[in-house]
Write a protein that holds these residues in place. Structure first.
Motif, mmCIF file in Angstrom:
data_model
loop_
_atom_site.group_PDB
_atom_site.id
_atom_site.type_symbol
_atom_site.label_atom_id
_atom_site.label_comp_id
_atom_site.label_asym_id
_atom_site.label_seq_id
_atom_site.Cartn_x
_atom_site.Cartn_y
_atom_site.Cartn_z
ATOM 1 N N GLY A 22 87.349 23.713 41.396
ATOM 2 C CA GLY A 22 88.729 23.272 41.238
ATOM 3 C C GLY A 22 89.701 23.927 42.197
ATOM 4 O O GLY A 22 90.867 23.557 42.264
ATOM 5 N N ASP A 23 89.227 24.910 42.956
ATOM 6 C CA ASP A 23 90.057 25.604 43.941
ATOM 7 C C ASP A 23 89.915 24.874 45.279
ATOM 8 O O ASP A 23 88.942 25.064 46.000
ATOM 9 C CB ASP A 23 89.605 27.063 44.047
ATOM 10 C CG ASP A 23 90.423 27.873 45.027
ATOM 11 O OD1 ASP A 23 91.208 27.292 45.828
ATOM 12 O OD2 ASP A 23 90.274 29.109 45.019
ATOM 13 N N PHE A 24 90.885 24.043 45.596
ATOM 14 C CA PHE A 24 90.820 23.178 46.786
ATOM 15 C C PHE A 24 90.598 23.978 48.066
ATOM 16 O O PHE A 24 89.937 23.515 48.986
ATOM 17 C CB PHE A 24 92.101 22.340 46.868
ATOM 18 C CG PHE A 24 92.073 21.232 47.877
ATOM 19 C CD1 PHE A 24 91.157 20.192 47.770
ATOM 20 C CD2 PHE A 24 92.972 21.203 48.930
ATOM 21 C CE1 PHE A 24 91.141 19.151 48.694
ATOM 22 C CE2 PHE A 24 92.972 20.163 49.852
ATOM 23 C CZ PHE A 24 92.052 19.145 49.734
ATOM 24 N N ILE A 25 91.136 25.180 48.125
ATOM 25 C CA ILE A 25 90.962 26.018 49.308
ATOM 26 C C ILE A 25 89.678 26.840 49.195
ATOM 27 O O ILE A 25 88.849 26.871 50.094
ATOM 28 C CB ILE A 25 92.179 26.945 49.498
ATOM 29 C CG1 ILE A 25 93.454 26.113 49.610
ATOM 30 C CG2 ILE A 25 91.999 27.829 50.731
ATOM 31 C CD1 ILE A 25 94.716 26.889 49.360
ATOM 32 N N GLY A 26 89.497 27.514 48.067
ATOM 33 C CA GLY A 26 88.357 28.405 47.884
ATOM 34 C C GLY A 26 87.020 27.710 47.953
ATOM 35 O O GLY A 26 86.043 28.271 48.472
ATOM 36 N N PHE A 27 86.937 26.475 47.438
ATOM 37 C CA PHE A 27 85.668 25.751 47.440
ATOM 38 C C PHE A 27 85.224 25.452 48.876
ATOM 39 O O PHE A 27 84.086 25.720 49.257
ATOM 40 C CB PHE A 27 85.785 24.468 46.619
ATOM 41 C CG PHE A 27 84.497 23.718 46.441
ATOM 42 C CD1 PHE A 27 83.294 24.373 46.225
ATOM 43 C CD2 PHE A 27 84.476 22.338 46.465
ATOM 44 C CE1 PHE A 27 82.101 23.680 46.044
ATOM 45 C CE2 PHE A 27 83.288 21.627 46.282
ATOM 46 C CZ PHE A 27 82.106 22.304 46.077
ATOM 47 N N ILE A 28 86.121 24.959 49.699
ATOM 48 C CA ILE A 28 85.729 24.643 51.070
ATOM 49 C C ILE A 28 85.436 25.919 51.852
ATOM 50 O O ILE A 28 84.531 25.959 52.682
ATOM 51 C CB ILE A 28 86.781 23.749 51.790
ATOM 52 C CG1 ILE A 28 86.195 23.114 53.049
ATOM 53 C CG2 ILE A 28 88.030 24.523 52.142
ATOM 54 C CD1 ILE A 28 85.167 22.063 52.784
ATOM 55 N N GLN A 29 86.178 26.986 51.570
ATOM 56 C CA GLN A 29 85.894 28.254 52.233
ATOM 57 C C GLN A 29 84.498 28.755 51.877
ATOM 58 O O GLN A 29 83.785 29.273 52.736
ATOM 59 C CB GLN A 29 86.953 29.298 51.884
ATOM 60 C CG GLN A 29 88.283 29.023 52.554
ATOM 61 C CD GLN A 29 89.383 29.951 52.099
ATOM 62 O OE1 GLN A 29 89.416 30.414 50.967
ATOM 63 N NE2 GLN A 29 90.320 30.222 53.008
ATOM 64 N N ALA A 30 84.095 28.591 50.631
ATOM 65 C CA ALA A 30 82.747 28.989 50.217
ATOM 66 C C ALA A 30 81.697 28.130 50.923
ATOM 67 O O ALA A 30 80.636 28.631 51.300
ATOM 68 C CB ALA A 30 82.604 28.878 48.702
ATOM 69 N N THR A 130 74.984 17.178 49.155
ATOM 70 C CA THR A 130 73.768 17.879 48.745
ATOM 71 C C THR A 130 73.785 19.336 49.211
ATOM 72 O O THR A 130 73.305 20.218 48.487
ATOM 73 C CB THR A 130 72.494 17.153 49.223
ATOM 74 O OG1 THR A 130 72.526 17.005 50.640
ATOM 75 C CG2 THR A 130 72.355 15.794 48.553
ATOM 76 N N GLN A 131 74.339 19.612 50.383
ATOM 77 C CA GLN A 131 74.450 21.001 50.831
ATOM 78 C C GLN A 131 75.406 21.785 49.931
ATOM 79 O O GLN A 131 75.136 22.940 49.584
ATOM 80 C CB GLN A 131 74.912 21.058 52.283
ATOM 81 C CG GLN A 131 73.861 20.616 53.263
ATOM 82 C CD GLN A 131 74.384 20.535 54.691
ATOM 83 O OE1 GLN A 131 75.472 21.003 55.013
ATOM 84 N NE2 GLN A 131 73.603 19.916 55.566
ATOM 85 N N ALA A 132 76.499 21.163 49.551
ATOM 86 C CA ALA A 132 77.460 21.832 48.670
ATOM 87 C C ALA A 132 76.849 22.071 47.288
ATOM 88 O O ALA A 132 77.020 23.154 46.707
ATOM 89 C CB ALA A 132 78.732 20.994 48.549
ATOM 90 N N ILE A 133 76.140 21.086 46.774
ATOM 91 C CA ILE A 133 75.510 21.243 45.458
ATOM 92 C C ILE A 133 74.434 22.322 45.521
ATOM 93 O O ILE A 133 74.313 23.141 44.598
ATOM 94 C CB ILE A 133 74.965 19.893 44.953
ATOM 95 C CG1 ILE A 133 76.141 18.977 44.572
ATOM 96 C CG2 ILE A 133 74.015 20.096 43.775
ATOM 97 C CD1 ILE A 133 75.762 17.536 44.293
#
Length: 142
Positions: A22-30, A130-133
């Motif tokens: 749910g963190d729009f910035i943190g998720f993509i950074q991860a 799939t890479q994100a999951i």
């Protein structure tokens, strides 16, 4: 319109996973943390904010379209699809509690291929999902 849908089980509860997804910035950074020459620039805050994601020479611009903390659902679009061969991209990520613990992630994207076949465009999107999951499963279990 092409639709790509990926679904998987995660070993942590929806509330815990939502802290990252749910963190729009943190998720993509991860997601890009281990990629060379990758960074995120953000403009604005809340629904309507824009993130510019750069990985090497590739740049994608994504806008937060919806954020629903109670239902663990978020949506974003790509007003400029950058390296992806498509237009009119819109995506929703939904978490739901799973029977017996953990949660399910459903990630759906719709778009129009641009200059490539439906299959080629779908594979580009599917690879990201799939890479994100896989990253999420590595972090939270499957």
């Amino acid at each position: 319109m092409v639709t790509v849908h990926e679904q998987a089980r995660l070993g942590a509860g929806a509330e815990e996973v939502w802290k990252l997804v749910g963190d729009f910035i943190g998720f993509i950074q991860a997601l890009i943390a281990n990629m060379d020459d990758a960074h995120v620039v953000v403009e604005g805050e809340g629904v309507g904010m824009v993130r510019k994601v750069t990985v090497g020479e590739d740049v994608a611009i994504e806008r937060l379209e919806a954020y629903d903390q109670e239902d663990w659902r978020t949506s974003y679009s790509m007003p400029v699809t950058g390296p992806f061969p498509m237009t009119d991209y819109f995506s929703t990520i939904q978490l739901t509690p799973a029977t017996g613990g953990g949660c399910e992630i459903d990630w759906t994207g719709t778009f129009e291929p641009d200059g490539v076949s439906d299959d080629v465009a779908a594979e580009a999107v599917r690879n990201v999902y799939t890479q994100a999951i896989a990253m999420l499963q590595g972090r939270f279990g499957a």
